[in-house]
Scaffold this motif. Structure first.
Motif, short mmCIF file in Angstrom:
data_model
loop_
_atom_site.label_atom_id
_atom_site.label_comp_id
_atom_site.label_asym_id
_atom_site.label_seq_id
_atom_site.Cartn_x
_atom_site.Cartn_y
_atom_site.Cartn_z
N LEU A 59 0.82 -1.21 0.00
CA LEU A 59 0.00 0.00 0.00
C LEU A 59 0.86 1.26 0.00
CD1 LEU A 59 -2.94 -0.92 2.39
CD2 LEU A 59 -2.97 -0.73 -0.09
N SER A 60 1.93 1.28 0.78
CA SER A 60 2.80 2.47 0.79
C SER A 60 3.53 2.62 -0.54
CB SER A 60 3.79 2.43 1.95
OG SER A 60 4.72 1.39 1.77
N GLY A 71 -7.77 19.85 -9.17
CA GLY A 71 -7.58 19.88 -7.73
C GLY A 71 -6.48 18.93 -7.30
N VAL A 72 -6.65 18.35 -6.14
CA VAL A 72 -5.67 17.43 -5.58
C VAL A 72 -6.33 16.05 -5.51
CG1 VAL A 72 -4.23 16.87 -3.59
CG2 VAL A 72 -4.56 19.26 -4.25
N THR A 73 -5.69 15.06 -6.11
CA THR A 73 -6.18 13.68 -6.05
C THR A 73 -5.28 12.90 -5.12
OG1 THR A 73 -6.98 13.85 -8.32
CG2 THR A 73 -6.78 11.64 -7.39
N VAL A 74 -5.89 12.17 -4.18
CA VAL A 74 -5.16 11.40 -3.19
C VAL A 74 -5.55 9.93 -3.34
CG1 VAL A 74 -4.83 11.02 -0.72
CG2 VAL A 74 -5.08 13.33 -1.59
N CYS A 75 -4.55 9.05 -3.44
CA CYS A 75 -4.80 7.61 -3.49
C CYS A 75 -3.89 6.95 -2.47
CB CYS A 75 -4.52 7.06 -4.88
SG CYS A 75 -4.76 5.27 -4.98
N TRP A 76 -4.48 6.17 -1.57
CA TRP A 76 -3.72 5.49 -0.52
C TRP A 76 -3.35 4.07 -0.90
CZ3 TRP A 76 -1.15 7.88 3.04
CH2 TRP A 76 -1.55 9.17 3.39
N GLY A 77 -3.33 3.75 -2.19
CA GLY A 77 -2.87 2.44 -2.64
C GLY A 77 -3.95 1.55 -3.19
N GLY A 79 -7.59 1.51 -5.50
CA GLY A 79 -8.51 2.26 -6.34
C GLY A 79 -7.82 3.38 -7.12
N ARG A 80 -8.69 4.28 -7.64
CA ARG A 80 -8.19 5.38 -8.47
C ARG A 80 -7.95 6.65 -7.69
NH1 ARG A 80 -12.58 5.17 -13.12
NH2 ARG A 80 -13.57 6.30 -11.44
N GLY A 81 -8.30 6.65 -6.43
CA GLY A 81 -8.09 7.84 -5.61
C GLY A 81 -9.31 8.74 -5.61
N ARG A 82 -9.24 9.78 -4.79
CA ARG A 82 -10.33 10.74 -4.68
C ARG A 82 -9.79 12.14 -4.96
NH1 ARG A 82 -14.49 11.93 0.24
NH2 ARG A 82 -15.54 13.62 -0.84
N THR A 83 -10.52 12.86 -5.80
CA THR A 83 -10.11 14.22 -6.16
C THR A 83 -10.85 15.23 -5.30
OG1 THR A 83 -9.67 13.55 -8.44
CG2 THR A 83 -9.98 15.90 -8.04
N SER A 118 -3.63 14.16 4.41
CA SER A 118 -2.20 14.16 4.12
C SER A 118 -2.02 13.71 2.69
CB SER A 118 -1.46 13.22 5.07
OG SER A 118 -1.47 13.74 6.37
N LEU A 119 -0.97 14.18 2.07
CA LEU A 119 -0.70 13.82 0.68
C LEU A 119 0.37 12.75 0.63
CD1 LEU A 119 -0.70 17.33 -1.01
CD2 LEU A 119 -2.62 15.80 -0.53
N PRO A 120 -0.03 11.51 0.30
CA PRO A 120 0.98 10.46 0.20
C PRO A 120 1.97 10.75 -0.92
CG PRO A 120 -1.15 9.69 -0.59
CD PRO A 120 -1.36 11.06 -0.04
N GLY A 121 3.21 10.46 -0.66
CA GLY A 121 4.26 10.71 -1.64
C GLY A 121 4.90 12.08 -1.48
N LEU A 122 4.22 13.01 -0.83
CA LEU A 122 4.79 14.34 -0.58
C LEU A 122 5.08 14.46 0.91
CD1 LEU A 122 5.72 16.99 -1.71
CD2 LEU A 122 3.40 17.85 -1.59
N GLN A 123 6.14 13.74 1.31
CA GLN A 123 6.55 13.71 2.70
C GLN A 123 8.04 13.43 2.78
OE1 GLN A 123 4.50 10.31 4.57
NE2 GLN A 123 3.59 10.02 2.57
N THR A 124 8.59 13.67 3.94
CA THR A 124 10.01 13.41 4.15
C THR A 124 10.22 13.01 5.60
OG1 THR A 124 12.25 14.29 3.90
CG2 THR A 124 10.58 15.82 4.70
#
Length: 190
Positions: A59-60, A71-77, A79-83, A118-124
C-alpha cells in the motif's frame, strides 16, 4: 502549470535497515512460537506477520498524490483515488512530527468541512528523506494560490488533535495497557 505527481514508490525504498526489525520480529516469533504455540500456531503467526507487513509495504508503495487543474487527487494504494476540487481546499500546510530525535514532515490539505488529508508521496523523514520536499511543497502552494481566490484561503484554528504527538499517544496507550493488565491480574482468583 504542469501537473505534479508524487508517488510512494519514488519515496519508499526498501533497505536492510528498514527490513531489520521485521527480520528480528520473525526470528523471535519462530523461537518463542515453536516452544509455546507449536508448529501450526507458529506457522499462522509468522504468516499473519508477513501478510500484514507485506500488505502495508504494498500500500505504501502504491500510494500517490496528483496536483492538477481539477484539484488534488489522493490515493492510498487502493482504487483510483479521490479528487478534492480547488474550491473545497481552504488551506495547505506541512505537518511536522518530532520524536526520539527524529522528525518527519508531510504536506496536507484542509477541506471546507474541517477535514484534513495528508498527501501520500509528498513527505520526508529521517528514514525516507526527500531532498526536493520543500521545492515540491512550494509547487503545491503555487498551484493552490493560482487556483483559488484569496477570500477562499482560510487558516484553520488549532484543534486538540494538533497538540497530540505520537509520543503522547504512545505514552497514553502504554499507561492504559498497564492499567488494564493490573485490573485483569487483580481480578484473577488466587
Amino acid at each position: 502549470m504542469n501537473e505534479l505527481i508524487f508517488r510512494g514508490k519514488d519515496l519508499f525504498r526498501p533497505s536492510w535497515s528498514n527490513l531489520g526489525p521485521l527480520v528480528i520480529v520473525l526470528v523471535l516469533q519462530l523461537g518463542i512460537g515453536s516452544t509455546r504455540l507449536g508448529a501450526t500456531g507458529t506457522f499462522w503467526l509468522v504468516l499473519g506477520t508477513l501478510v500484514l507487513g507485506g500488505g502495508a509495504f504494498v500500500l505504501s508503495w502504491r500510494c500517490w498524490s496528483r496536483v492538477d487543474a481539477q484539484g488534488v487527487t489522493v490515493c492510498w494504494g487502493l482504487g483510483r483515488g479521490r479528487t478534492y476540487p480547488w474550491q473545497d481546499i481552504r488551506w495547505v500546510d506541512v505537518r511536522e512530527t518530532k520524536g526520539n530525535g527524529t522528525a518527519s514532515s508531510s504536506a496536507r490539505i484542509f477541506l471546507d468541512g474541517g477535514r484534513r488529508r495528508s498527501l501520500p508521496g509528498l513527505q520526508t523523514s529521517a528514514i525516507y528523506p526527500a531532498a526536493e520536499f520543500d521545492v515540491n511543497f512550494q509547487r503545491l502552494v503555487n498551484w493552490w494560490e493560482y487556483s483559488t481566490h484569496p477570500t477562499q484561503r482560510i487558516r484553520p484554528a488549532k484543534q486538540f488533535r494538533d497538540r497530540l504527538t505520537p509520543t503522547v499517544v504512545g505514552l497514553f496507550l502504554g499507561l492504559l495497557i498497564v492499567a488494564v493488565v493490573m485490573v485483569v491480574v487483580g481480578l484473577q482468583p488466587s
